[in-house]
Scaffold this motif. Structure first.
Motif, PDB file in Angstrom:
ATOM      1  N   HIS A  29      53.404 -62.957  78.067  1.00  0.00           N
ATOM      2  CA  HIS A  29      53.022 -64.211  78.733  1.00  0.00           C
ATOM      3  C   HIS A  29      51.932 -64.880  77.907  1.00  0.00           C
ATOM      4  O   HIS A  29      50.881 -64.286  77.647  1.00  0.00           O
ATOM      5  N   VAL A  30      52.203 -66.112  77.475  1.00  0.00           N
ATOM      6  CA  VAL A  30      51.236 -66.863  76.678  1.00  0.00           C
ATOM      7  C   VAL A  30      51.006 -68.214  77.342  1.00  0.00           C
ATOM      8  O   VAL A  30      51.964 -68.916  77.675  1.00  0.00           O
ATOM      9  N   GLU A  31      49.747 -68.570  77.540  1.00  0.00           N
ATOM     10  CA  GLU A  31      49.412 -69.899  78.052  1.00  0.00           C
ATOM     11  C   GLU A  31      48.978 -70.771  76.881  1.00  0.00           C
ATOM     12  O   GLU A  31      48.093 -70.400  76.107  1.00  0.00           O
ATOM     13  N   LEU A  32      49.611 -71.934  76.743  1.00  0.00           N
ATOM     14  CA  LEU A  32      49.337 -72.863  75.657  1.00  0.00           C
ATOM     15  C   LEU A  32      48.762 -74.158  76.202  1.00  0.00           C
ATOM     16  O   LEU A  32      48.958 -74.494  77.373  1.00  0.00           O
ATOM     17  N   GLU A  33      48.081 -74.886  75.351  1.00  0.00           N
ATOM     18  CA  GLU A  33      47.654 -76.241  75.685  1.00  0.00           C
ATOM     19  C   GLU A  33      48.490 -77.216  74.854  1.00  0.00           C
ATOM     20  O   GLU A  33      48.377 -77.259  73.621  1.00  0.00           O
ATOM     21  N   ILE A  34      49.356 -77.971  75.519  1.00  0.00           N
ATOM     22  CA  ILE A  34      50.266 -78.895  74.851  1.00  0.00           C
ATOM     23  C   ILE A  34      49.963 -80.307  75.327  1.00  0.00           C
ATOM     24  O   ILE A  34      50.115 -80.617  76.507  1.00  0.00           O
ATOM     25  N   GLN A  35      49.487 -81.137  74.417  1.00  0.00           N
ATOM     26  CA  GLN A  35      49.091 -82.508  74.739  1.00  0.00           C
ATOM     27  C   GLN A  35      48.138 -82.536  75.934  1.00  0.00           C
ATOM     28  O   GLN A  35      48.251 -83.369  76.824  1.00  0.00           O
ATOM     29  N   GLY A  36      47.196 -81.603  75.941  1.00  0.00           N
ATOM     30  CA  GLY A  36      46.201 -81.522  76.995  1.00  0.00           C
ATOM     31  C   GLY A  36      46.679 -80.877  78.269  1.00  0.00           C
ATOM     32  O   GLY A  36      45.912 -80.763  79.237  1.00  0.00           O
ATOM     33  N   LEU A  37      47.924 -80.415  78.300  1.00  0.00           N
ATOM     34  CA  LEU A  37      48.523 -79.850  79.508  1.00  0.00           C
ATOM     35  C   LEU A  37      48.718 -78.347  79.340  1.00  0.00           C
ATOM     36  O   LEU A  37      49.260 -77.906  78.316  1.00  0.00           O
ATOM     37  N   PRO A  38      48.300 -77.525  80.317  1.00  0.00           N
ATOM     38  CA  PRO A  38      48.577 -76.086  80.225  1.00  0.00           C
ATOM     39  C   PRO A  38      50.054 -75.807  80.477  1.00  0.00           C
ATOM     40  O   PRO A  38      50.617 -76.235  81.487  1.00  0.00           O
ATOM     41  N   VAL A  39      50.691 -75.122  79.536  1.00  0.00           N
ATOM     42  CA  VAL A  39      52.094 -74.749  79.639  1.00  0.00           C
ATOM     43  C   VAL A  39      52.197 -73.236  79.471  1.00  0.00           C
ATOM     44  O   VAL A  39      51.626 -72.672  78.532  1.00  0.00           O
ATOM     45  N   HIS A  40      52.921 -72.592  80.382  1.00  0.00           N
ATOM     46  CA  HIS A  40      53.069 -71.135  80.355  1.00  0.00           C
ATOM     47  C   HIS A  40      54.409 -70.770  79.737  1.00  0.00           C
ATOM     48  O   HIS A  40      55.445 -71.333  80.105  1.00  0.00           O
ATOM     49  N   VAL A  41      54.391 -69.812  78.803  1.00  0.00           N
ATOM     50  CA  VAL A  41      55.611 -69.341  78.152  1.00  0.00           C
ATOM     51  C   VAL A  41      55.691 -67.828  78.334  1.00  0.00           C
ATOM     52  O   VAL A  41      54.728 -67.109  78.054  1.00  0.00           O
ATOM     53  N   ILE A  42      56.851 -67.356  78.802  1.00  0.00           N
ATOM     54  CA  ILE A  42      57.087 -65.924  78.957  1.00  0.00           C
ATOM     55  C   ILE A  42      58.263 -65.543  78.072  1.00  0.00           C
ATOM     56  O   ILE A  42      59.352 -66.108  78.190  1.00  0.00           O
ATOM     57  N   VAL A  43      58.021 -64.597  77.154  1.00  0.00           N
ATOM     58  CA  VAL A  43      59.055 -64.096  76.253  1.00  0.00           C
ATOM     59  C   VAL A  43      59.572 -62.781  76.821  1.00  0.00           C
ATOM     60  O   VAL A  43      58.772 -61.862  77.096  1.00  0.00           O
ATOM     61  N   VAL A  44      60.890 -62.677  76.992  1.00  0.00           N
ATOM     62  CA  VAL A  44      61.474 -61.488  77.612  1.00  0.00           C
ATOM     63  C   VAL A  44      62.556 -60.887  76.717  1.00  0.00           C
ATOM     64  O   VAL A  44      63.163 -61.569  75.893  1.00  0.00           O
ATOM     65  N   HIS A  45      62.778 -59.601  76.907  1.00  0.00           N
ATOM     66  CA  HIS A  45      63.919 -58.898  76.314  1.00  0.00           C
ATOM     67  C   HIS A  45      64.361 -57.893  77.377  1.00  0.00           C
ATOM     68  O   HIS A  45      63.750 -56.842  77.539  1.00  0.00           O
ATOM     69  N   LEU A  46      65.418 -58.257  78.109  1.00  0.00           N
ATOM     70  CA  LEU A  46      65.841 -57.450  79.249  1.00  0.00           C
ATOM     71  C   LEU A  46      66.710 -56.276  78.813  1.00  0.00           C
ATOM     72  O   LEU A  46      67.189 -56.205  77.686  1.00  0.00           O
ATOM     73  N   GLY A  47      66.940 -55.354  79.755  1.00  0.00           N
ATOM     74  CA  GLY A  47      67.641 -54.107  79.466  1.00  0.00           C
ATOM     75  C   GLY A  47      69.141 -54.258  79.310  1.00  0.00           C
ATOM     76  O   GLY A  47      69.737 -55.295  79.604  1.00  0.00           O
ATOM     77  N   LEU A  48      69.774 -53.175  78.879  1.00  0.00           N
ATOM     78  CA  LEU A  48      71.206 -53.159  78.626  1.00  0.00           C
ATOM     79  C   LEU A  48      72.023 -52.864  79.878  1.00  0.00           C
ATOM     80  O   LEU A  48      73.220 -53.152  79.925  1.00  0.00           O
ATOM     81  N   ILE A  49      71.405 -52.280  80.896  1.00  0.00           N
ATOM     82  CA  ILE A  49      72.114 -51.885  82.112  1.00  0.00           C
ATOM     83  C   ILE A  49      72.000 -53.003  83.148  1.00  0.00           C
ATOM     84  O   ILE A  49      70.894 -53.475  83.427  1.00  0.00           O
ATOM     85  N   PRO A  50      73.121 -53.440  83.741  1.00  0.00           N
ATOM     86  CA  PRO A  50      73.073 -54.570  84.691  1.00  0.00           C
ATOM     87  C   PRO A  50      72.065 -54.385  85.821  1.00  0.00           C
ATOM     88  O   PRO A  50      71.311 -55.315  86.138  1.00  0.00           O
ATOM     89  N   GLY A  51      72.033 -53.226  86.425  1.00  0.00           N
ATOM     90  CA  GLY A  51      71.084 -52.994  87.516  1.00  0.00           C
ATOM     91  C   GLY A  51      69.642 -53.098  87.060  1.00  0.00           C
ATOM     92  O   GLY A  51      68.776 -53.586  87.797  1.00  0.00           O
ATOM     93  N   SER A  52      69.374 -52.656  85.841  1.00  0.00           N
ATOM     94  CA  SER A  52      68.026 -52.765  85.285  1.00  0.00           C
ATOM     95  C   SER A  52      67.626 -54.228  85.142  1.00  0.00           C
ATOM     96  O   SER A  52      66.498 -54.615  85.462  1.00  0.00           O
ATOM     97  N   ARG A  53      68.548 -55.050  84.659  1.00  0.00           N
ATOM     98  CA  ARG A  53      68.228 -56.472  84.471  1.00  0.00           C
ATOM     99  C   ARG A  53      67.904 -57.154  85.792  1.00  0.00           C
ATOM    100  O   ARG A  53      66.976 -57.972  85.874  1.00  0.00           O
TER     101      ARG A  53
END
Length: 257
Positions: free
Chosen positions: A131-155
């Motif tokens: 989770h990274v919070e950025l300041e874009i044109q004076g506005l706080p924007v939150h970005v979450i980078v994910v890599h989910l699992g291989l098993i459907p139930g896990s995802r």
């Protein structure tokens, strides 16, 4: 070094370009025929000309590969791949016998703060979100980078944990981006995220967004979902130069801030 072509053109000042790319730890192939692609990936990442680049399967270090490849970078891969003028944020998801790898974010915009959450569902797959919070044109924007699992139930369980994290850490009125490798071959995750107010650009011809496998893509595993931003379009760069570098192709999406 490969040469790269994209159809990405100039942008308006209020347009935000976000890319997501699973880089397969900078190495392609197996055993003695494996090849180092991290240098080509550096040129490719710069060519995307994205404001925010979300990366998965990024090595912090790998002692065995560093000994095997003569030109293994001295820097962690996130720092090595960051074009000039970008900040790099990396957090480890998995610790292995020879090293560590995880998610990273490269950004042209100032970083306000960042954190990591372990969303591993079982002991055979170490997964996390960045989770990274950025300041874009004076506005706080939150970005979450994910890599989910291989098993459907896990995802499914990981999406529930993602939702709980967003409820806890991201203010309701703030623009939010959730991007990465979702490992989902169907529509279940898309429906779950839509229920949480997160949507992506709906391409009129969905096959144009296929990102996996890179050589002959038949499915879209990589996505950029947003809340509070207007989706404008997306593109998947194609060609031999791209599919030689990773088992995924990058996905590039544009939004109006």
């Amino acid at each position: 070094m490969h040469s790269f072509t994209t159809a990405l053109g100039p942008r308006a000042s209020d347009t935000l370009r976000i890319a997501t790319y699973n880089i397969h730890k900078g190495v392609q192939g197996l055993g003695p025929v494996r090849r180092l692609e991290i240098h080509n990936l550096g040129a490719a990442v710069a060519q995307l000309d994205a404001d925010i680049i979300c990366l998965q399967e990024v090595r912090k270090l790998h002692r065995r590969e560093a000994q095997y490849f003569a030109h293994w970078p001295d820097q962690p891969q996130a720092d090595f791949l960051a074009p000039q003028g970008y900040a790099a944020v990396y957090r480890t998801n998995a610790v292995t016998r020879h090293g560590e790898h995880g998610n990273a974010l490269l950004t042209r915009w100032p970083v306000i703060g960042h954190q990591h959450e372990d969303i591993s569902d079982h002991r055979f797959e170490q997964r996390g979100l960045l989770h990274v919070e950025l300041e874009i044109q004076g506005l706080p924007v939150h970005v979450i980078v994910v890599h989910l699992g291989l098993i459907p139930g896990s995802r499914v369980r990981q999406i529930h944990r993602l939702h709980a994290f967003i409820e806890r850490e991201v203010p309701g009125g703030s623009p939010l981006v959730v991007a990465g490798d979702f490992n989902d071959w169907g529509q279940q995750i898309k429906r779950m995220l839509a229920g949480q107010g997160l949507h992506e650009y709906e391409e009129a011809t969905p096959h144009r967004a296929f990102t996996y496998p890179a050589r002959l893509p038949i499915v879209q595993l990589d996505h950029v979902y947003v809340r509070g931003l207007q989706p404008l379009g997306l593109q998947v760069p194609r060609g031999r130069s791209w599919w030689r570098m990773s088992d995924h192709l990058p996905l590039v999406a544009e939004f109006r801030v």
